[in-house]
Write a protein that holds these residues in place. Structure first.
Motif, mmCIF file in Angstrom:
data_model
loop_
_atom_site.group_PDB
_atom_site.id
_atom_site.type_symbol
_atom_site.label_atom_id
_atom_site.label_comp_id
_atom_site.label_asym_id
_atom_site.label_seq_id
_atom_site.Cartn_x
_atom_site.Cartn_y
_atom_site.Cartn_z
ATOM 1 N N TYR A 112 63.870 182.590 49.772
ATOM 2 C CA TYR A 112 64.881 182.211 50.760
ATOM 3 C C TYR A 112 66.180 182.970 50.550
ATOM 4 O O TYR A 112 66.423 183.558 49.500
ATOM 5 C CB TYR A 112 65.122 180.701 50.697
ATOM 6 N N ALA A 113 67.009 182.932 51.569
ATOM 7 C CA ALA A 113 68.372 183.464 51.484
ATOM 8 C C ALA A 113 69.256 182.391 52.105
ATOM 9 O O ALA A 113 69.397 182.330 53.316
ATOM 10 C CB ALA A 113 68.493 184.776 52.252
ATOM 11 N N ALA A 114 69.773 181.504 51.260
ATOM 12 C CA ALA A 114 70.506 180.307 51.695
ATOM 13 C C ALA A 114 69.723 179.652 52.828
ATOM 14 O O ALA A 114 68.504 179.511 52.733
ATOM 15 C CB ALA A 114 71.932 180.656 52.103
ATOM 16 N N GLY B 69 66.618 158.240 66.121
ATOM 17 C CA GLY B 69 67.266 158.948 65.026
ATOM 18 C C GLY B 69 66.984 158.240 63.723
ATOM 19 O O GLY B 69 66.818 157.011 63.695
ATOM 20 N N VAL B 70 66.856 159.017 62.633
ATOM 21 C CA VAL B 70 66.671 158.430 61.302
ATOM 22 C C VAL B 70 67.646 159.142 60.362
ATOM 23 O O VAL B 70 68.256 160.141 60.730
ATOM 24 C CB VAL B 70 65.214 158.610 60.792
ATOM 25 N N TYR B 71 67.796 158.619 59.155
ATOM 26 C CA TYR B 71 68.737 159.217 58.211
ATOM 27 C C TYR B 71 68.058 160.200 57.264
ATOM 28 O O TYR B 71 66.924 159.983 56.821
ATOM 29 C CB TYR B 71 69.408 158.127 57.376
ATOM 30 N N LEU B 72 68.795 161.244 56.957
ATOM 31 C CA LEU B 72 68.393 162.176 55.903
ATOM 32 C C LEU B 72 69.554 162.146 54.910
ATOM 33 O O LEU B 72 70.652 162.620 55.192
ATOM 34 C CB LEU B 72 68.194 163.581 56.493
ATOM 35 N N ASP B 73 69.282 161.570 53.751
ATOM 36 C CA ASP B 73 70.353 161.151 52.844
ATOM 37 C C ASP B 73 70.369 162.013 51.571
ATOM 38 O O ASP B 73 69.341 162.184 50.925
ATOM 39 C CB ASP B 73 70.104 159.685 52.473
ATOM 40 N N PHE B 74 71.523 162.545 51.243
ATOM 41 C CA PHE B 74 71.628 163.435 50.077
ATOM 42 C C PHE B 74 72.303 162.770 48.883
ATOM 43 O O PHE B 74 72.541 163.406 47.869
ATOM 44 C CB PHE B 74 72.371 164.715 50.456
ATOM 45 N N ALA B 75 72.629 161.462 49.014
ATOM 46 C CA ALA B 75 73.438 160.815 47.983
ATOM 47 C C ALA B 75 72.784 160.887 46.605
ATOM 48 O O ALA B 75 73.448 161.227 45.617
ATOM 49 C CB ALA B 75 73.696 159.372 48.380
ATOM 50 N N SER B 76 71.473 160.596 46.517
ATOM 51 C CA SER B 76 70.875 160.583 45.173
ATOM 52 C C SER B 76 70.757 161.997 44.605
ATOM 53 O O SER B 76 70.910 162.196 43.404
ATOM 54 C CB SER B 76 69.528 159.855 45.150
ATOM 55 N N GLU B 77 70.522 162.985 45.481
ATOM 56 C CA GLU B 77 70.440 164.361 44.981
ATOM 57 C C GLU B 77 71.803 164.829 44.472
ATOM 58 O O GLU B 77 71.892 165.530 43.461
ATOM 59 C CB GLU B 77 69.954 165.297 46.101
ATOM 60 N N ILE B 78 72.857 164.431 45.158
ATOM 61 C CA ILE B 78 74.197 164.815 44.720
ATOM 62 C C ILE B 78 74.448 164.284 43.313
ATOM 63 O O ILE B 78 74.929 165.009 42.432
ATOM 64 C CB ILE B 78 75.265 164.284 45.722
ATOM 65 N N TRP C 189 76.826 171.904 44.220
ATOM 66 C CA TRP C 189 75.450 172.387 44.146
ATOM 67 C C TRP C 189 74.816 172.391 45.537
ATOM 68 O O TRP C 189 74.176 173.349 45.957
ATOM 69 C CB TRP C 189 74.650 171.487 43.188
ATOM 70 N N ILE C 190 75.022 171.271 46.244
ATOM 71 C CA ILE C 190 74.481 171.159 47.607
ATOM 72 C C ILE C 190 75.059 172.273 48.484
ATOM 73 O O ILE C 190 74.350 172.905 49.273
ATOM 74 C CB ILE C 190 74.840 169.780 48.204
ATOM 75 N N GLU C 191 76.333 172.514 48.330
ATOM 76 C CA GLU C 191 76.983 173.522 49.173
ATOM 77 C C GLU C 191 76.381 174.900 48.938
ATOM 78 O O GLU C 191 76.143 175.661 49.866
ATOM 79 C CB GLU C 191 78.489 173.546 48.902
ATOM 80 N N GLU C 192 76.124 175.192 47.661
ATOM 81 C CA GLU C 192 75.560 176.511 47.377
ATOM 82 C C GLU C 192 74.181 176.675 48.000
ATOM 83 O O GLU C 192 73.818 177.731 48.493
ATOM 84 C CB GLU C 192 75.499 176.727 45.866
ATOM 85 N N LYS C 193 73.388 175.579 47.961
ATOM 86 C CA LYS C 193 72.023 175.659 48.484
ATOM 87 C C LYS C 193 71.980 175.613 50.010
ATOM 88 O O LYS C 193 71.190 176.295 50.635
ATOM 89 C CB LYS C 193 71.191 174.489 47.943
ATOM 90 N N TYR C 194 72.789 174.718 50.567
ATOM 91 C CA TYR C 194 72.632 174.423 52.000
ATOM 92 C C TYR C 194 73.945 174.513 52.760
ATOM 93 O O TYR C 194 74.070 173.959 53.860
ATOM 94 C CB TYR C 194 72.074 173.000 52.179
ATOM 95 N N GLY C 195 74.937 175.163 52.166
ATOM 96 C CA GLY C 195 76.288 175.131 52.732
ATOM 97 C C GLY C 195 76.338 175.381 54.228
ATOM 98 O O GLY C 195 76.971 174.631 54.978
#
Lengths: 669, 252, 273
Positions: free
Chosen positions: A157-159, A362-371, A399-405
């Motif tokens: 991948y590239a970001a 609509g459903v949620y996609l939650d990043f809280a635990s990964e953060i 970290w999240i920003e670098e991967k998925y910013g």
């Protein structure tokens, strides 16, 4: 019509090598005498045109955009698969082959898919050599991530811009050939018909979208790489200009159209917001590496959220239903797309949807635990063994920003909500079409000399495509398959000489194009093209969408038929033929979508089983999973055009033989 | 976010074709959802025009998710509108106020002639790319293994950031000099930072700069407008790197 | 642009250090410095380089502006340039033109007077003693030689007519009237010229204000130009950018400010001796 797949004999891993070794060649001195037309400049088209140019053929490449770099491959986000096993997690060519066949719910050709897996590694090598800046780790080696439907990390991948980087790589190779004069590029040109002479593809009719001029272009072979037909639904993740016209025109001239009902509904898109919406935006599947999908366990919580009385962050952990993890513990949030999409629909249909739009979808996609988990890891790496909660949050978000910013930024711009703080809202949307023009092992359609590559053909993904496989297929077709198979066809054309465009066949094709254009401009109806396109999309989404049944499909066939008649009777197309006329462009495309839409409903109706993206409500097991019928439907359904009445199209069947993979029920539990 | 509806006035550049003279036309558009994107607002305007039997406004767009680089538009005096780090298709109407007058103009540059209304010809960018924006490697199944040459993560990341350019032309449009240095600098940098690209680095930068000058773009005076208006946040550092590469190539 | 610009920045520093000597209010020191600056061959070479740099900088700038204007034949109806760039960066051509005009007038006021004006005064000192009333002498470059002002005629003719012992030749040479032999060289009194200029009863205040405005313009020119030159030369590095920028801003404030201090000081504060 006889469908000969031309699958070579031999053991699965030897087929392609043996086949290549016996293909005919065109000597370098003969190649400049041979013309090749490539329609579309996405990954498949650009890579094919560049490769043909390098070989010395005389190439003409066409795209409707203002530059080849804008083809919609550019929007692919997450990544590209390759069986490199750089992560030492047990990957292999066989494993990629197996995952793809299984992911496609056993409706793809074994030989094609194995070839795809074989060349997957070469693609990465080629792209890196071209200067594609893939993500790397601190040791300077290529990084990988995981995608749906697999248990290994094989996605490069590239970001969140992998498609962009790969397309720009192919575009740079194409640009080099244009600069050297090997490829002649026609931007802002749309192919409006194929020209056949003595049964062979010999050229195309194209419209210059700026001047409106109708042009004739001849060639010894025509490559169609014009992408998928998701825009038949009006709302999709496709680009506004993405269309089926090239594929549909060749269908009308004799190319069989296979499995049109196989449509991929991508689970993670931003939900619909209103009636003026023109397209849906994808949030990459790669987000499911880090995000957890949930809806409230209690209906009243879902209602309160929709009413704006509750925030998702206020729902306690035990009141959340991580339904993918609950239903599919082995793959969890990384089940294949069709499975994830249906699961979201199931929850929303049951009343647990959280989006405050017309349909509550609509459903949620939650990043809280990964953060938190990545924040802790980053703190440890930085030598902080006792980080504060704030520090963990800060590092985790970094970290999240670098991967998925870029994805997070895109989401925030569209929704005005900050996904670092509140969970993303997502819902499935039409994304990719596995069906397409029927091709044999050489990627040749049932019109000799007309080859079809990339999303425009049907060959590699069966009834469902795994994430990060589309980029792989596009580049495999363009770089590593077509250069061999098209040369084999052209070996018999070295004595043909230049093909004249001043023949009856070209006259006739041009006339029919002109007639269609004049008909639209003189129609003087009362409603815009978009009006009809939206109506078509409405029928398609409701009756030929995620959940299909015999009654709805039969209705859809009739409704589309009627809508098509109304469209031709009452559409208003302003402007003239000899100018930039975007409404005319749309009208020509929607005319083809109308016909295709009807065929899709017919195809879905005849396929009395559920497989991959094709889910017939009548055919499901007790847990709501797809129920295939391998006895009666283990075939490719290739439709043959029989004139303007789409109802008369004939279904031809190519049986699928599984010699090397044991066919089984798909299980991600 | 609750949906609101606003009424707006539009001043739009209308020009029949490349040869005609154009002018600003005024339109009133009511009931625009603040959740609409800017282009969806234009769709709504066109629907209104078509219903009035007038010719719709031509504008370039395709992916509508900020990556294809096809959409352009100079909105209220700024490339891609008042918000930063986005393309016009990602600009949303919630950025505007009820009753606001919005100016919409095409990119203005000698190298980007207007084709019709808001549509301009950006093929000059393609020709710059054709002059040298590539690594000269042919298709083959036999290039070296992708991991044979480790690349420092820092360089790979910088290269990627430069390669994120979408070729929309906002840099040219917002530069007071109509300079394409950010576009060319980004492309030169992407390759200059990677070992694969270093082999042809000298010829590449000379060829691309020559083509850039031939196309009629202006020169960089480092006002920095391009970096601010670039939807992908391409850094001015890339222009400096191109200057460096160019000086190196010129004196060696 | 960048190379000449940075060179001219160096020139500014040199020029400023020289000028600041005015603050000592020691005419002789200043005039000695002026003599050194006009006679040292190395400085001379440097000054030619400076003239060339100014010319090239101006010419290149004009060419750049011309080309850049041509790159956008049709402008925008509405343009909000202040949203993305600083006003100084967008107006380097205008700022530069003002500075060029300033340089020309500045050189006419001082450089031309110093080099060509026949009325260029020579430095005198007034010697007071208890026995005699104060008497003016010309200072000379020969140590210990002082020439009484009342013994010096403007030219040979006048000297012969008035029977004065010396006359002035070539603006600075004191010649014995009888023998036509050079006695010594005087010092051009640039200090006096400068002070007179800014203290001119009629225009002194106007000159002072115009000078201060010009320095303000120079400040804006440098504010953009300094860091911009580094960028053009490819010297952009995240580690050093902040430092270059900060230095550039400091430079663009301090240097023009100190230049501007001088005319203000002369006009308002310097007491004529």
């Amino acid at each position: 019509m006889k469908l000969d797949s031309k699958i070579p004999e031999g053991y699965i891993s030897d087929k392609w090598t043996n086949h290549k070794n016996h293909l005919k060649l065109v000597a370098p001195n003969n190649r400049p005498k041979i013309d090749i037309i490539v329609v579309g400049t996405g990954l498949a088209g650009a890579s094919a045109a560049a490769s043909f140019g390098e070989m010395g053929y005389n190439v003409k490449a066409f795209c409707f955009q203002d530059s080849p770099r804008r083809a919609h491959s550019i929007a692919a986000q997450g990544g590209i698969n390759a069986a490199k096993n750089y992560q030492n997690d047990g990957d292999s060519i066989y494993r990629l082959f197996y995952d793809t066949i299984k992911g496609g719910d056993y409706r793809a050709r074994e030989a094609n898919v194995h070839r795809l897996a074989e060349v997957s590694g070469n693609i990465i090598d080629q792209c890196v050599a071209q200067g594609v800046p893939f993500a790397r780790d601190y040791g300077g080696m290529l990084d990988n991530r995981s995608f749906g439907g697999t248990q290994v990390q094989r996605t490069f991948y590239a970001a969140g811009q992998t498609g962009q980087q790969l397309l720009l790589g192919a575009y740079s190779a194409l640009s080099r050939q244009i600069g050297q004069g090997n490829v002649q590029q026609f931007n802002r040109h749309e192919m409006l018909d194929i020209v056949k002479v003595d049964g062979k593809a010999r050229g195309i009719i194209a419209r210059n979208l700026i001047t409106g001029e109708i042009e004739r272009h001849s060639a010894h072979a025509v490559i169609i790489a014009s992408g998928g037909y998701g825009n038949v639904y009006f709302l999709s993740t496709n680009a506004m200009g993405s269309n089926v016209s090239a594929g549909w025109k060749i269908h009308k001239k004799g190319a069989a159209f296979a499995n049109p009902c196989y449509v991929q509904i991508h689970p993670t898109c931003i939900p619909v917001h209103g009636t003026n919406q023109s397209k849906l935006t994808l949030m990459s599947e790669s987000l499911r590496n880090s995000g957890r999908i949930w809806v409230p366990k209690k209906k009243e919580d879902a209602e309160a959220i929709r009413a704006g009385k509750l925030k998702p962050t206020q729902i306690a952990e035990e009141d959340r239903d991580y339904y993918l993890e609950r239903r599919y513990p082995a793959f969890g949030n990384l089940v294949p797309r069709d499975v994830a999409s249906r699961a979201a629909k199931e929850r929303c249909d049951a009343g647990y949807g959280i989006e405050a739009n017309d349909t509550n979808e609509g459903v949620y996609l939650d990043f809280a635990s990964e953060i938190i988990s990545k924040g802790k890891q980053a703190a440890l790496v930085a030598g902080d063994h006792n980080p504060s909660a704030e520090k963990i949050q800060e590092l985790g978000k970094k970290w999240i920003e670098e991967k998925y910013g870029n994805l997070f930024q895109m989401y925030e711009k569209i929704t005005a909500e900050n996904p670092y703080e509140v969970p993303m809202k997502i819902y499935p949307a039409v994304h990719y079409t596995m069906g397409g023009v029927w091709v044999d092992y050489n990627l040749q359609s049932t019109i000799p000399g007309c080859f079809v590559a990339g999303e425009a053909n049907f060959s590699d993904h069966g009834a469902n495509r795994l994430g990060a496989s589309a980029l792989m297929q596009g580049l495999a077709d363009g770089y590593f398959v077509l250069p061999y198979t098209v040369s084999d066809y052209l070996a018999d054309e070295i004595r043909t000489g230049k093909i004249s465009t001043q023949t009856a066949e070209f006259d006739e094709a041009e006339k029919s194009v002109r007639d269609q254009i004049d008909a639209f401009l003189n129609n003087n109806g009362s409603k815009s093209v978009d009006h009809f396109h939206k109506q078509l999309g409405h029928i398609m989404w409701n009756k030929v969408g995620m959940g299909r049944n015999a009654q709805g499909l039969a209705e859809a066939v009739k409704e589309i038929d009627a809508l098509r008649a109304e469209f031709h009777r009452d559409v208003y197309v302003p402007g003239k033929a000899d100018e930039l006329n975007t409404e005319l462009e749309k009208a020509l495309r929607v005319a083809d979508f109308m016909e295709l839409g009807q065929l899709m409903a017919m195809d879905a109706l005849q396929r009395n089983e559920s497989c991959g993206g094709h889910f017939r409500e009548e055919y499901q097991d007790s847990e709501g999973e797809t129920l295939r019928d391998d006895v009666n439907f283990k075939f490719v359904g290739a439709w043959e055009y029989q004139g303007p009445d789409i109802n008369k199209e004939i279904l031809n069947k190519e049986d699928l033989n599984y010699e090397f993979i044991k066919i089984a029920a798909r299980n991600y539990k | 976010m609750a949906t609101k509806y606003i009424n707006i006035n539009l001043k739009v550049w209308r020009q029949k074709d490349a040869k005609s003279k154009g002018q600003m036309e005024t339109y009133k558009l009511n009931q625009v959802s603040t959740d609409s994107s800017f282009l969806e607002m234009l769709d709504q305007l066109n629907e209104q025009l078509i219903n009035e039997r007038k010719e719709p406004v031509a504008f370039d767009h395709d992916c509508r998710e900020g990556i294809c680089g096809m959409c352009s538009l100079y909105i209220n005096g700024r490339a891609h509108g008042p918000d930063t780090l986005i393309t016009t298709c990602q600009l949303h109407m919630r950025t505007f106020k009820d009753g606001e007058t919005i100016y919409i103009e095409p990119w203005r540059s000698k190298a980007f002639p207007v084709i019709k209304d808001l549509v301009v010809d950006r093929s000059a960018f393609d020709r710059i790319q054709q002059a040298g924006g590539f690594v000269s490697v042919n298709t083959s199944g036999n290039t070296i293994d992708a991991n044979a040459t480790p690349i420092n993560k820092h360089d790979a990341d910088r290269s990627f950031e430069a390669a994120a350019c979408i070729g929309c032309g906002a840099c040219v449009a917002s530069c007071k000099n109509g300079s394409a240095m950010l576009f060319v600098g980004a492309k030169v940098s992407q390759y200059a930072l990677l070992p694969q690209g270093k082999i042809e680095a000298h010829d590449r930068v000379l060829a691309m700069v020559r083509q850039m000058d031939e196309e009629g773009f202006g020169n960089c005076t480092n006002t920095g407008a391009c970096e601010i208006e670039c939807p992908k946040g391409i850094s001015l550092e890339n222009i400096a790197r191109m200057n460096r590469e160019y000086l190196k190539a010129s004196f060696s | 642009m960048a190379l000449t610009g940075l060179f001219l920045c160096l020139f500014l520093v040199g020029h400023l250090i020289g000028n600041l000597q005015i603050l000592y209010a020691d005419p002789h020191q200043f005039n000695t410095y002026a003599l050194f600056m006009t006679s040292n061959p190395a400085i001379k070479a440097l000054s030619y380089l400076t003239y060339l740099s100014i010319l090239f900088h101006a010419f290149d700038g004009a060419l750049l502006t011309y080309r850049n204007v041509k790159a956008r034949p049709v402008g925008y109806v509405k343009n909000n340039a202040s949203a993305n760039s600083k006003i100084s960066s967008r107006n380097m051509g205008i700022l530069g033109t003002v500075i060029l005009i300033f340089i020309v007038t500045h050189m006419m006021s001082f450089w031309a007077v110093m080099h060509f004006d026949n009325k260029m005064p020579l430095e005198k000192i007034s010697v007071k003693s208890q026995m005699a009333p104060a008497k003016d002498y010309y200072l000379t470059q020969s140590p210990g030689e002082y020439i009484p002002v009342d013994q010096v005629a403007a030219d040979k003719k006048e000297a012969e007519a008035s029977r004065k012992a010396f006359y002035i030749k070539d603006r600075t040479e004191f010649i014995f009237t009888g023998a036509d032999v050079k006695k010594a060289d005087g010092y051009k009194d640039l200090f006096k010229v400068t002070v007179a200029f800014f203290k001119d009863p009629k225009y002194g205040l106007v000159y002072t204000i115009l000078y201060v405005i010009s320095m303000l313009v120079l400040g804006f020119h440098l504010y953009h130009g300094f860091a911009s030159a580094f960028q053009s030369l490819g010297l952009n590095h995240p580690k050093y950018n902040a430092a270059i920028k900060a230095f550039g801003i400091g430079f663009s404030i301090v240097v023009p400010f100190l230049f501007a201090v001088l005319p203000v000081y002369i006009h308002f504060f310097l007491k004529t001796i």
